[in-house]
Design a protein around this motif. Structure first.
Motif, short mmCIF file in Angstrom:
data_model
loop_
_atom_site.label_atom_id
_atom_site.label_comp_id
_atom_site.label_asym_id
_atom_site.label_seq_id
_atom_site.Cartn_x
_atom_site.Cartn_y
_atom_site.Cartn_z
N ALA A 240 0.82 -1.21 0.00
CA ALA A 240 0.00 0.00 0.00
C ALA A 240 0.85 1.26 0.00
O ALA A 240 0.31 2.37 -0.04
CB ALA A 240 -0.93 0.01 1.22
N ASN A 241 2.17 1.09 0.04
CA ASN A 241 3.10 2.22 0.07
C ASN A 241 2.86 3.11 1.28
O ASN A 241 2.86 4.35 1.20
CB ASN A 241 3.00 3.05 -1.21
CG ASN A 241 4.37 3.36 -1.79
OD1 ASN A 241 5.36 3.38 -1.06
ND2 ASN A 241 4.43 3.60 -3.09
N ALA A 242 2.67 2.47 2.43
CA ALA A 242 2.32 3.20 3.65
C ALA A 242 3.47 4.06 4.15
O ALA A 242 4.64 3.68 4.07
CB ALA A 242 1.90 2.21 4.74
N ASP A 243 3.11 5.21 4.68
CA ASP A 243 4.08 6.10 5.34
C ASP A 243 4.18 5.82 6.83
O ASP A 243 5.13 6.24 7.48
CB ASP A 243 3.67 7.56 5.13
CG ASP A 243 3.67 7.95 3.67
OD1 ASP A 243 4.76 8.08 3.09
OD2 ASP A 243 2.57 8.11 3.10
N LEU A 244 3.20 5.10 7.38
CA LEU A 244 3.19 4.75 8.80
C LEU A 244 2.41 3.46 8.97
O LEU A 244 1.37 3.26 8.34
CB LEU A 244 2.55 5.87 9.63
CG LEU A 244 2.37 5.59 11.13
CD1 LEU A 244 3.73 5.47 11.83
CD2 LEU A 244 1.53 6.68 11.78
N PHE A 245 2.91 2.59 9.85
CA PHE A 245 2.24 1.34 10.19
C PHE A 245 1.86 1.39 11.66
O PHE A 245 2.71 1.59 12.53
CB PHE A 245 3.17 0.16 9.92
CG PHE A 245 2.59 -1.20 10.25
CD1 PHE A 245 1.86 -1.90 9.31
CD2 PHE A 245 2.79 -1.76 11.50
CE1 PHE A 245 1.33 -3.15 9.60
CE2 PHE A 245 2.27 -3.01 11.80
CZ PHE A 245 1.54 -3.71 10.86
N VAL A 246 0.56 1.23 11.95
CA VAL A 246 0.06 1.28 13.32
C VAL A 246 -0.64 -0.03 13.63
O VAL A 246 -1.68 -0.33 13.03
CB VAL A 246 -0.91 2.46 13.54
CG1 VAL A 246 -1.38 2.50 14.99
CG2 VAL A 246 -0.26 3.79 13.16
N SER A 247 -0.08 -0.82 14.53
CA SER A 247 -0.69 -2.08 14.96
C SER A 247 -1.44 -1.83 16.26
O SER A 247 -0.87 -1.30 17.21
CB SER A 247 0.38 -3.15 15.14
OG SER A 247 -0.20 -4.42 15.36
N ILE A 248 -2.71 -2.21 16.30
CA ILE A 248 -3.57 -1.87 17.44
C ILE A 248 -3.95 -3.14 18.19
O ILE A 248 -4.40 -4.12 17.59
CB ILE A 248 -4.84 -1.14 16.95
CG1 ILE A 248 -4.43 0.13 16.18
CG2 ILE A 248 -5.75 -0.78 18.11
CD1 ILE A 248 -5.58 0.86 15.53
N HIS A 249 -3.75 -3.11 19.52
CA HIS A 249 -3.98 -4.28 20.36
C HIS A 249 -4.68 -3.87 21.66
O HIS A 249 -4.80 -2.68 21.98
CB HIS A 249 -2.66 -4.98 20.68
CG HIS A 249 -2.04 -5.64 19.49
ND1 HIS A 249 -2.14 -6.99 19.25
CD2 HIS A 249 -1.31 -5.13 18.46
CE1 HIS A 249 -1.52 -7.29 18.12
NE2 HIS A 249 -1.01 -6.18 17.63
N ALA A 250 -5.12 -4.87 22.39
CA ALA A 250 -5.70 -4.67 23.72
C ALA A 250 -5.36 -5.93 24.52
O ALA A 250 -6.20 -6.81 24.70
CB ALA A 250 -7.21 -4.45 23.66
N ASP A 251 -4.13 -6.01 24.99
CA ASP A 251 -3.59 -7.27 25.47
C ASP A 251 -3.94 -7.54 26.92
O ASP A 251 -4.60 -6.77 27.59
CB ASP A 251 -2.07 -7.30 25.29
CG ASP A 251 -1.61 -8.66 24.78
OD1 ASP A 251 -2.07 -9.66 25.32
OD2 ASP A 251 -0.80 -8.69 23.85
#
Length: 476
Positions: free
Chosen positions: A242-253
């Motif tokens: 996707a040619n991303a400028d930022l990768f944000v992984s979202i969790h609720a561990d």
């Protein structure tokens, strides 16, 4: 004859007979297929058979009509096939019959040809023994491997990131890849009253995407759009495509203590986790690939090894940006929910290892804490978390827009105003360097932090950065 063995000999013989009986019983005990679960992903369909014990299997395909045949040794089929979610999948039906007395044959009827891959998985915290069948759509080349057991994940070169055309300069949007953790057969952490991490984080990700898409000059891409499993390595590959400028992984561990609470933000650590909590959480997330049965790529030649080393070295170029955006997001989240730590933590999460994409992992709270779990499942709190993350991401890119973007063009023209921010002091920082970086005067920075005439700062210190009062000076 047994009477002549004596007490000790009779006792040993008795235990041997008991052990032999248990062994024979174990061998004869059939594995029972209790449930069948089906998950549809954009490029494949996963079929999971839940068994009461381990079982050997073999697979072959038939054509005209298309079918997949699974032969399972010493097994029985007790699962109900009523109401299986077959819509939007290549499956049209599933049937079973005994074979050779003790064995089982399962036939899966298909509407089209697929590339199958099957493997067994041992029990984990959520499930028992499982037989997994991945049916990849025919245009997926990686699916050609059949019946291969999952290997230990290893480092491998990532695919080349797409290049942008010259015509996009000054016109393209900033692209943010949003990765909702877990999914499908991997529910993630299970919290109070059965709250599932995979559901919470997908809802937050969708809310965040809507906010980012509504922001001029920004566009968000969901790595996981529904309830299905994606391997950790493939998540970063989707962001790269996707040619991303930022990768944000979202969790609720979750954590071992239900009293643990607060949101956190993580960036990649190259030298190990910065706390025991970070280490445990990282290990938990990386084990998701074992749940999904994903194998690594063998580094069988010198070129691959060299590429892997170069990628590891290049990660240092994006780590600083990851820490920057992470602190911005953490500060924004801290305005609406308690924080577990007031600084960005660092750990070896696999999803953070893109060498050229700034990447952060946001723990929105501990779902194992009853109070936080109750908030995390409410729409109002999910939307508040999305707004906070959106604010942090927007403020970071308004200050550090990638070259060639619409935001960069606005920034260069001095048309973007900068609001108050926070900066975490890192090794080598000086007060004057920080003031220059944020386009504020040294006097304003001192006043905002009550420093007076003392410019001494320490590593890890959080400085308040006032709103910019200076415009960027454009070169003639």
């Amino acid at each position: 004859m047994i009477a002549n063995l004596g007490i000790r000999g009779r006792s040993a013989l008795l235990w041997a007979l008991v052990a032999l009986g248990c062994l024979v019983s174990g061998v004869l005990q059939a594995a029972d297929i209790q449930t069948v679960r089906i998950w549809r992903a954009p490029d494949n369909t996963r079929v999971v058979f839940d068994l009461t014990g381990p079982a050997e299997h073999s697979l072959f395909t038939l054509s005209s009509p298309e079918r997949i045949v699974l032969d399972i040794s010493n097994a029985r089929f007790s699962a109900s096939t009523e109401g299986l979610p077959l819509a939007d999948t290549p499956l049209t039906g599933l049937r079973s019959a005994e074979r050779n007395g003790n064995d089982l044959r399962v036939v899966i009827d298909l509407s089209r040809a697929v590339n199958p891959r099957s493997f067994s998985l041992p029990p984990n915290q959520q499930y028992g023994h499982r037989l997994v069948l991945d049916l990849y759509d025919q245009d997926q080349p990686q699916a050609s491997i059949q019946n291969r057991a999952p290997a230990t994940p290893s480092a491998s070169p990532l695919p080349q990131r797409p290049t942008r055309s010259v015509s996009e300069a000054g016109q393209r949007d900033i692209i943010v890849a949003l990765d909702a953790g877990h999914g499908g057969e991997d529910p993630g952490a299970i919290g109070h009253r059965g709250a599932r991490e995979k559901d919470v984080v997908l809802a937050i990700s969708r809310d965040l995407k809507a906010l980012i898409d509504a922001e001029p000059g920004f566009r968000a891409v969901l790595v996981r759009t529904g309830d299905y499993f994606i391997p950790l390595r493939k998540r970063t590959e989707i962001a790269r495509k996707a040619n991303a400028d930022l990768f944000v992984s979202i969790h609720a561990d979750a954590f071992t203590r239900t009293s643990a609470f607060g949101a956190s933000v993580f960036a990649l650590s190259q030298g190990g986790a910065t706390s025991e909590t970070a280490r445990l959480l990282a290990d938990r997330e990386n084990r998701s690939d074992l749940i999904g049965g994903v194998g690594g790529v063998s580094l069988g030649n010198k070129d691959q090894v060299l590429a892997s080393v170069l990628l590891d070295l290049s990660m240092t170029a994006t780590l600083s940006a990851s820490l920057d955006v992470g602190q911005q997001v953490l500060s924004s989240i801290g305005r609406i929910t308690p924080l577990h730590k007031r600084r960005v933590e660092q750990a070896g999460f696999m999803v953070l290892k893109s060498p050229d994409i700034p990447s952060i992992l946001v723990e929105t709270g501990f779902i194992s804490n009853p109070g936080e779990a109750q908030k995390l499942v409410t729409r109002s709190h999910q939307q508040a978390l999305a707004r906070a993350m959106h604010s942090g991401i927007r403020d970071y890119f308004h200050r550090n827009p990638p070259p060639g973007t619409r935001i960069a063009a606005l920034r260069d023209s001095g048309r973007i105003a900068q609001g108050p921010r926070e900066h975490q002091v890192r090794s080598g920082d000086t007060l004057s360097m920080i003031a220059t970086r944020y386009n504020v005067s040294l006097a304003e920075l001192r006043q905002a932090n009550g420093l007076g005439g003392n410019d001494q700062i320490r590593v890890g210190q959080i400085l308040k950065v006032p709103a910019s009062s200076m415009l960027v000076q454009n070169e003639p």
